[in-house]
Every structure is written in structure tokens, then in C-alpha cells.
Design a protein around this motif. Sequence first.
Motif, short mmCIF file in Angstrom:
data_model
loop_
_atom_site.label_atom_id
_atom_site.label_comp_id
_atom_site.label_asym_id
_atom_site.label_seq_id
_atom_site.Cartn_x
_atom_site.Cartn_y
_atom_site.Cartn_z
N VAL A 126 -29.00 -4.31 -44.96
CA VAL A 126 -28.55 -3.98 -43.60
C VAL A 126 -29.08 -2.61 -43.23
O VAL A 126 -28.93 -1.65 -43.98
CB VAL A 126 -27.02 -3.98 -43.50
CG1 VAL A 126 -26.57 -3.59 -42.10
CG2 VAL A 126 -26.46 -5.35 -43.87
N SER A 127 -29.72 -2.51 -42.08
CA SER A 127 -30.17 -1.21 -41.58
C SER A 127 -29.73 -1.06 -40.14
O SER A 127 -29.43 -2.05 -39.45
CB SER A 127 -31.69 -1.06 -41.70
OG SER A 127 -32.36 -2.09 -40.99
N PHE A 128 -29.68 0.19 -39.68
CA PHE A 128 -29.19 0.49 -38.34
C PHE A 128 -30.25 1.21 -37.53
O PHE A 128 -31.13 1.89 -38.08
CB PHE A 128 -27.93 1.36 -38.42
CG PHE A 128 -26.77 0.69 -39.08
CD1 PHE A 128 -25.94 -0.15 -38.37
CD2 PHE A 128 -26.51 0.89 -40.42
CE1 PHE A 128 -24.87 -0.78 -38.98
CE2 PHE A 128 -25.44 0.27 -41.06
CZ PHE A 128 -24.62 -0.57 -40.33
N ILE A 129 -30.14 1.07 -36.23
CA ILE A 129 -31.02 1.78 -35.32
C ILE A 129 -30.22 2.13 -34.07
O ILE A 129 -29.36 1.35 -33.64
CB ILE A 129 -32.27 0.93 -34.95
CG1 ILE A 129 -33.14 1.66 -33.94
CG2 ILE A 129 -31.86 -0.42 -34.41
CD1 ILE A 129 -34.44 0.96 -33.61
N SER A 130 -30.48 3.30 -33.52
CA SER A 130 -29.80 3.66 -32.27
C SER A 130 -30.41 2.87 -31.12
O SER A 130 -31.60 2.51 -31.16
CB SER A 130 -29.92 5.16 -32.00
OG SER A 130 -31.24 5.49 -31.64
N GLU A 131 -29.61 2.61 -30.12
CA GLU A 131 -30.10 1.83 -28.97
C GLU A 131 -31.19 2.58 -28.22
O GLU A 131 -32.08 1.98 -27.61
CB GLU A 131 -28.93 1.46 -28.07
CG GLU A 131 -28.00 0.45 -28.73
CD GLU A 131 -26.75 0.15 -27.93
OE1 GLU A 131 -26.58 0.74 -26.85
OE2 GLU A 131 -25.93 -0.66 -28.40
N GLY A 132 -31.14 3.92 -28.28
CA GLY A 132 -32.19 4.70 -27.63
C GLY A 132 -33.55 4.45 -28.25
O GLY A 132 -34.55 4.24 -27.55
N GLU A 133 -33.62 4.45 -29.59
CA GLU A 133 -34.88 4.22 -30.27
C GLU A 133 -35.36 2.79 -30.08
O GLU A 133 -36.55 2.53 -29.88
CB GLU A 133 -34.74 4.56 -31.75
CG GLU A 133 -34.57 6.05 -31.98
CD GLU A 133 -34.43 6.41 -33.46
OE1 GLU A 133 -34.40 5.47 -34.29
OE2 GLU A 133 -34.37 7.60 -33.79
N ALA A 134 -34.43 1.84 -30.16
CA ALA A 134 -34.80 0.44 -29.94
C ALA A 134 -35.38 0.25 -28.54
O ALA A 134 -36.38 -0.47 -28.35
CB ALA A 134 -33.59 -0.46 -30.14
N ASP B 119 -33.28 -14.18 -48.74
CA ASP B 119 -33.83 -12.82 -48.60
C ASP B 119 -33.95 -12.47 -47.12
O ASP B 119 -35.04 -12.32 -46.59
CB ASP B 119 -35.19 -12.73 -49.29
CG ASP B 119 -35.69 -11.29 -49.38
OD1 ASP B 119 -34.87 -10.37 -49.20
OD2 ASP B 119 -36.89 -11.10 -49.63
N ILE B 120 -32.81 -12.34 -46.46
CA ILE B 120 -32.78 -12.01 -45.04
C ILE B 120 -32.37 -10.56 -44.88
O ILE B 120 -31.38 -10.11 -45.47
CB ILE B 120 -31.79 -12.92 -44.27
CG1 ILE B 120 -32.17 -14.39 -44.44
CG2 ILE B 120 -31.75 -12.54 -42.78
CD1 ILE B 120 -31.16 -15.35 -43.82
N SER B 121 -33.13 -9.82 -44.10
CA SER B 121 -32.75 -8.44 -43.75
C SER B 121 -32.12 -8.45 -42.37
O SER B 121 -32.55 -9.20 -41.48
CB SER B 121 -33.98 -7.53 -43.76
OG SER B 121 -34.49 -7.39 -45.07
N PHE B 122 -31.11 -7.61 -42.18
CA PHE B 122 -30.39 -7.54 -40.92
C PHE B 122 -30.57 -6.16 -40.30
O PHE B 122 -30.40 -5.14 -40.98
CB PHE B 122 -28.91 -7.83 -41.13
CG PHE B 122 -28.62 -9.21 -41.65
CD1 PHE B 122 -28.47 -10.28 -40.78
CD2 PHE B 122 -28.54 -9.44 -43.02
CE1 PHE B 122 -28.21 -11.55 -41.26
CE2 PHE B 122 -28.29 -10.71 -43.51
CZ PHE B 122 -28.13 -11.77 -42.63
N VAL B 123 -30.90 -6.15 -39.03
CA VAL B 123 -31.04 -4.90 -38.28
C VAL B 123 -29.98 -4.90 -37.19
O VAL B 123 -29.95 -5.81 -36.35
CB VAL B 123 -32.44 -4.75 -37.66
CG1 VAL B 123 -32.58 -3.40 -36.97
CG2 VAL B 123 -33.53 -4.93 -38.72
N LEU B 124 -29.10 -3.91 -37.21
CA LEU B 124 -28.02 -3.82 -36.23
C LEU B 124 -28.21 -2.57 -35.38
O LEU B 124 -28.47 -1.49 -35.91
CB LEU B 124 -26.66 -3.77 -36.93
CG LEU B 124 -26.33 -4.96 -37.84
CD1 LEU B 124 -24.99 -4.73 -38.52
CD2 LEU B 124 -26.31 -6.25 -37.05
N SER B 125 -28.07 -2.72 -34.10
CA SER B 125 -28.20 -1.58 -33.18
C SER B 125 -26.82 -1.09 -32.78
O SER B 125 -25.84 -1.83 -32.80
CB SER B 125 -28.99 -2.00 -31.94
OG SER B 125 -28.38 -3.13 -31.33
N HIS B 126 -26.78 0.19 -32.41
CA HIS B 126 -25.51 0.76 -31.94
C HIS B 126 -25.81 1.90 -30.97
O HIS B 126 -26.92 2.45 -30.97
CB HIS B 126 -24.64 1.25 -33.10
CG HIS B 126 -25.29 2.30 -33.96
ND1 HIS B 126 -25.54 3.59 -33.53
CD2 HIS B 126 -25.73 2.26 -35.24
CE1 HIS B 126 -26.10 4.29 -34.49
NE2 HIS B 126 -26.23 3.50 -35.54
#
Length: 588
Positions: A197-205, A160-167
Motif C-alpha cells: 500500500v502506498s499513498f499520494i496526495s491529491e495535489g501530486e496526483a 501480487d497487487i499493489s494499491f495506491v490510495l490518494s488523500h
Amino acid sequence: MDHPPYRGRTRKLVLSFDVGTTFSGASYCILDPGSAPEIRGVTRFPAQEQVGMASKIPTIVYYDQAGEVRAVGAEAVQEGVFEEAEENGWVKAEWFKLHIRPRKGESSSEVSAKIPPLPPNKTATDVLADFLSYLFNCAKSYICVTHASGAELWESMKSDISFVLSHPNGWEGYQQTHFRQAVVKAGLIDESEGKRVSFISEGEASLWFALKHGLSQETMERGEGVVVIDAGGGTIDISAYQKPVGSDKFEEITAPRCYFQGSVFVKINAWLFLQSLLKDSPYLDELDHIADCFDRTTKIRFSDDTIAQYIKFGSTKDRDEEVGIRFGQLKLSGHDVATFFAESVKCITGAVEEMLRTNACSLKHAVLVGGFGASEWLLRELQKRLHPLGLTVMRPELYVNKAVSDGALDFHLASRIQARIAKYDYGTFYRTTFDPSDPDHEARSDTVVPGAGGKTMLRGRFGNLLEKGTRVTDEKEVRMVLSQEATNLDKLRKNLDMVIEVYCYAGKLEKPKFRDVDPDGFWKLCSISANLGHLPPKEEQSPGHGMYYKVNFSVVLNFNATELKAQVAWDENGEERRSPASVMFYPD
């Protein structure tokens, strides 16, 4: 910005991967029921000499002639690997993320030509998958070694691993699709487990990282605007945020910007300058090596354009005084080196000036993060140019190159962005009833087509779902009411296997009505597919013509999430019903 205790019932692991153009990192968080989450970085990698909180690895993969991975990350730059690669015909993949970059507004073909090609028979998704697999295994090894009973701990969480990827800010559904496919190809999730899998913009991160390591809570509580400048290897992401007084969430106050002017382009500019400088020198054959030496040393330590700069690349026997080479060093003027950074500085200051012109909000602070943000020259130039505009420029002291992977986890655990700004006009083209009294319609009378019930329809009308600059909140949905019509039921049911194309408009016109007013300003963002064959048709009577059948429905889009989500909606016995729709993104 501390997180409350985790309320889940079982232990869970969240992994964050920041795949940068030149360097990459990973962070993780173990969610234990009843305990406050703690974000930790993966700080040891194979062959990585630097051990510490700022540890990142080069974004490099070596393949052999059979297409098998031979070396990754720090392993790919250790002594002896280059020679082994030469002897065995290994192929190096680097800057591979840029092959799926958006091409909107790209102007320099000379720069594009310097982006290294992908290895034979490999797509960007293939290389991303291999690199993500490597990062995953490094994170697994690190957790197993550094935690008490680490192997047992990993076993308890691995299912049960969640992955967060930035772009980068400017990347949208097409790029996210490639990343998601790479996660599946790497074997980290099954194709049916996309929600992990979820995504986040590099600005928000980067905003979350800045809030933890530099921006005071008092600053944000006063409602002062902050510009986050994430200067990385490939891109420079510029975002602006504000925390409304009395709110516990943040709002984007202008559309984010993304520029392909990161640190790799400083190296490209240096390479082009050196190519011209050495064109008549026997050292032209050493061009790539000299540029690499500049990238590893001179570029990093450059801070004063009044002082000569040196690129040490050879031995004391290397000399060509006509081009400034003595004792194995190439001498450059500080002014020339400054020109390599000029476009990067220009795009940042230009973006901030535009933000100040177009927003009533008072921007008071600029935060510089990212690996390129560690450049002293970049920091000094921004301080010199932005201070007269009323902004203080700060750079967190704590590991600016870990901002994205750490910040992405912070965002995932407690999303506090309550409003974003639409970057473009979003809409779709449709047919509308021809009105000869409308000058716009009359001017396009040669494009009319027959419609159901004897009506005359005009093609190419742009229906704007969301206007550029619109403030989009968490709850806000945008919808467009559409219909399908046909003179017989069989044809109508066939037409209800719907594919609706969503377009973006990035031109300079306000509220464009038709495609032909600025055809180059539109591009196809995605297609939304849904089968509405189960909807009951209504019989309609066209005045002066026969009966026809019609189905009304709506396309409902959510633009606030980092990923675009779509549904179709219809009325059934006085109640709205919905079903999900599949979204396929197109390259721009």
C-alpha cells in the motif's frame, strides 16, 4: 510523459482507489514485462447508468440493523432503495471520510454539525473497509469482463497487487493509518504486507493528470510555476509546482494547502440559507429534500449570478409565494446562490495570493480539476479573480473527476517529485543542561529537575528537526542527536525502551525554543518507538559529582515521502548502525 517498458520479470497489477467525500473512482494498470504501462479506468459499476471514461460512483454505503452491507455506490441511489431503506430501517453512511479529517483550523461548528454521523457500532475505518472491498470487487469484475481471458488474467495477478490510495493534501500519518487499517480489514492485504500500500496526495496526483491532459511540455520546460487546484466533494487541495530548467523532475515550490470547502459545503451553505428562508413556511418539513434537489441540479448548472435560479422539488400544486415557491419550484436570486460558493472561491484566491506574495518563483498557470472543478461558476470566478494576478486558468477537457485515480497511478509508476516543502516546524521536546546565565533558562528555573551525575536539567526545550518552509529533497534526512543518562545500569536499560514524541508547530512564531511560548501552537504528531537496550553504555564523570552512564543515539526521519518514515541510528565501533522504528500517529 509516456512510461518506459516495464522491466519486471512477472506480470503485476496496480490498483488506484480515489475514495472521495461524495464520489469515488478506481483505475488500474497491468504491468507486463517488456510492455509500456497503460493506465485504464474502471468505467462500469453495478447499477451505474453512466458508462464511459468519467464513470464514478457515489460514496455511500447502506447498512441494515444487523450492521450488514445492503447497498453501495450507484446501487444506493437507484430507484426504490430509499423506500426499501425506510421500510427496513437501513442506515446510510455518507461523507464518512470526513470523520477522520484533521481538525486544525476548523472554525465552523455549524458546518461540522451537518456532517452525517456514522452508523451505530461502525467506525470510519469500518465503513472505509466495506467501501474499499466493494471498489476492489468492482475492479476485479471489470478486468475479468473487459480483457480477453480476463478470469485467467486475474488469477495470474491476484497474489501480487499493489494499491495506491490518494488523500487530501492536509492529511498525514493519522489518516494514512486509518486507510491502511481499512485495507487490511477489507481483506485486500495481510497485516504484514503493508508495503503493498502506498499513498499520494491529491495535489501530486492532479499534477500528473494535468500534465497528460492540458499543460504543455513547453510550458513546464520554461520553468514556469503552476498551481494545481483539485476541487473535490469535501476538500479543495491547492499545490504549486515547478520543473527546474534542465531537470526531468518537479519540485513543490510552496507548502500545499487543504481547505474543507469542497462542493458538499456549498450544499451545507444552501441548507442553512433555506432553513432560515423556510422557517415560517409549511415547506420547512421538506428542507432536506429541497437541499438535495439543489445539490443535484441547481448547484451544477449555476453559472450567472444576475439570473434567478430555481430549485424544482415538487408538483405544480406546491405553492408558497411568500418564500418564492410556485408550481413546485423555489425561486432564488442568483446573488444568493453565489454566496453559497463564496467561501470556496475565497479560500482558493486567498491561497494563490499568499503563494504569489511569499514565493519568488513566477506562477503563470492555474489548473482546475476535481468533480467540483466541473462547476462553471467556480471556473468563471477563478478566471475573473486570478487573471489580474497574471495567471491563466485552465480546466482539462478530459474527465476532470478522474484526475486523482488516474494521476495517482502515473505518480506510482514514475515518481518525479524531487522536492517538497515542509508544512510545519517538526521537532521534539527534551531536557537540556540548565544554564543560569541564559535569560530563557533563568525565566524557567522553576521547571528544573535533577539529572544524572548531579547535573541540573531544564525541561520543555523544543528541538527543531525540520523548519517550516524547508525544501526537502528525496535524499534529505533530518536527524536529532539525543541521549539517555542514568546513575545505574539497570535504570538506564529500562529507559532505553524508548518512546520519542514528535510534535508539529503551526503557530506564527519563528523558531520557537520552548513549549510555553505558544502552547496552543504545538500538537503531537506521532510517537516513535524503539528498543535500544542492546547499545553499550559509556561511563561518564561529572565534575564534582559521581560517575553515571550514558547512551548516545539519533532519531532519523524522512519527510519527503508521502508517508513519514523513522529510524534510530547509533555509532558502533566507528560505524553508523541503524534499525527501523515503529511510528504511531495521533489525531490532532
